[in-house]
Design a protein around this motif. Structure first.
Motif, PDB file in Angstrom:
ATOM      1  N   GLU A   1       1.610  13.156  -5.601  1.00 18.66           N
ATOM      2  CA  GLU A   1       0.476  13.924  -5.073  1.00 18.66           C
ATOM      3  C   GLU A   1       0.581  14.135  -3.562  1.00 18.66           C
TER       4      GLU A   1
ATOM      5  N   GLU B   1       0.532   4.184   0.647  1.00 17.04           N
ATOM      6  CA  GLU B   1       0.323   5.083   1.781  1.00 17.04           C
ATOM      7  C   GLU B   1       1.195   4.700   2.975  1.00 17.04           C
TER       8      GLU B   1
ATOM      9  N   LEU C   1       1.959   3.109 -12.304  1.00 18.50           N
ATOM     10  CA  LEU C   1       1.764   4.549 -12.490  1.00 18.50           C
ATOM     11  C   LEU C   1       0.968   5.161 -11.344  1.00 18.50           C
ATOM     12  N   LYS C   2      -0.019   4.442 -10.830  1.00 22.04           N
ATOM     13  CA  LYS C   2      -0.796   4.932  -9.680  1.00 22.04           C
ATOM     14  C   LYS C   2       0.099   5.097  -8.453  1.00 22.04           C
ATOM     15  N   ILE C   3       1.029   4.164  -8.266  1.00 22.41           N
ATOM     16  CA  ILE C   3       1.959   4.260  -7.137  1.00 22.41           C
ATOM     17  C   ILE C   3       2.813   5.515  -7.277  1.00 22.41           C
TER      18      ILE C   3
ATOM     19  N   ASN D   1       0.872  -1.166   0.000  1.00 20.20           N
ATOM     20  CA  ASN D   1       0.000   0.000   0.000  1.00 20.20           C
ATOM     21  C   ASN D   1       0.913   1.221   0.000  1.00 20.20           C
TER      22      ASN D   1
ATOM     23  N   ALA E   1       3.847   8.590 -15.815  1.00 18.62           N
ATOM     24  CA  ALA E   1       2.870   8.849 -14.747  1.00 18.62           C
ATOM     25  C   ALA E   1       2.382  10.293 -14.760  1.00 18.62           C
TER      26      ALA E   1
ATOM     27  N   ARG F   1       6.274   1.161 -17.175  1.00 14.14           N
ATOM     28  CA  ARG F   1       5.412   2.332 -17.389  1.00 14.14           C
ATOM     29  C   ARG F   1       4.113   1.975 -18.111  1.00 14.14           C
TER      30      ARG F   1
ATOM     31  N   GLU G   1      -0.605   0.196 -15.235  1.00 12.51           N
ATOM     32  CA  GLU G   1      -1.357   1.280 -14.592  1.00 12.51           C
ATOM     33  C   GLU G   1      -1.202   1.270 -13.079  1.00 12.51           C
ATOM     34  N   ASP G   2      -1.053   0.095 -12.461  1.00  9.88           N
ATOM     35  CA  ASP G   2      -0.862   0.048 -11.012  1.00  9.88           C
ATOM     36  C   ASP G   2       0.467   0.690 -10.609  1.00  9.88           C
TER      37      ASP G   2
ATOM     38  N   ARG H   1       2.146   8.221  -8.952  1.00 13.48           N
ATOM     39  CA  ARG H   1       1.280   9.397  -8.758  1.00 13.48           C
ATOM     40  C   ARG H   1       0.978   9.628  -7.281  1.00 13.48           C
ATOM     41  N   HIS H   2       0.788   8.547  -6.528  1.00 11.98           N
ATOM     42  CA  HIS H   2       0.536   8.701  -5.089  1.00 11.98           C
ATOM     43  C   HIS H   2       1.680   9.465  -4.423  1.00 11.98           C
TER      44      HIS H   2
END
Length: 192
Positions: free
Chosen positions: A109, A78, A101-103, A76, A127, A95, A98-99, A105-106
């Motif tokens: 952000e 987070e 890229l989400k990491i 996770n 990403a 790249r 998608e998983d 981006r987390h």
């Protein structure tokens, strides 16, 4: 409590750019989890050794097998304080996940520290987290940085560049400075 670092790896990741940060960050007291999509703790990724031998670009040789110590599906983002993205050939196909890229981006952000080196910037470009950022990378990847809205900074191969939470470097000869600056962004201190 020790800070936790996540390393995104894949087959044919650059050997030094995975193994050296993994060991060095453990040495200074961080918990370091190295993961690869579709692989579990105890599985291995094959590495490649890139060297600078006077050719127009780096040479590539077989590296070692690196044993992952965490399962990609179980992590996770987070739970982690920082992200390391090594180079090599792995970023060009990671790249597409998608998983992954989400990491990335987390971490962007949440304004958590990100250390990316060499071709690792391909993952950050994909990403879409480089807009307005100044960064460096292996010079052949600078068009991707620019197309992603970032500004490529040309520096010597043994140096690193910091823009906010992002610490970047051209290639593994920058490890001492790159890792020291990353640890600094993480709130630690290393003297060079």
């Amino acid at each position: 409590m020790s800070k936790k670092i996540l390393i995104l790896a894949g087959d044919f990741v650059e050997d030094y750019e995975l193994m050296v940060p993994f060991q060095a960050l453990l040495m200074v007291g961080y918990q370091v989890d190295a993961v690869c999509p579709e692989k579990e703790s105890g599985d291995q990724v094959r590495t490649a050794i890139h060297d600078f031998e006077g050719d127009q670009t780096y040479s590539e040789k077989p590296g070692h097998n690196f044993t992952l110590n965490a399962t990609f599906a179980d992590i996770n983002p987070e739970d982690y304080d920082g992200l390391v993205v090594p180079g090599g050939r792995a970023p060009e196909y990671l790249r597409l996940n998608e998983d992954v890229l989400k990491i990335v981006r987390h971490f962007h952000e949440a304004d958590k520290p990100i250390a990316a080196i060499c071709h690792g910037l391909q993952l950050l470009a994909a990403a879409d987290v480089l807009k307005g950022k100044k960064t460096t990378c292996y010079p052949a990847c600078n068009p991707e940085v620019k197309m992603a809205g970032g500004e490529y900074v040309e520096i010597p191969v043994d140096q690193a560049y910091v823009d906010g939470n992002l610490v970047s470097a051209p290639a593994w000869p920058a490890h001492p400075e790159w890792l020291a600056k990353f640890i600094g962004v993480m709130g630690g201190k290393i003297s060079l």
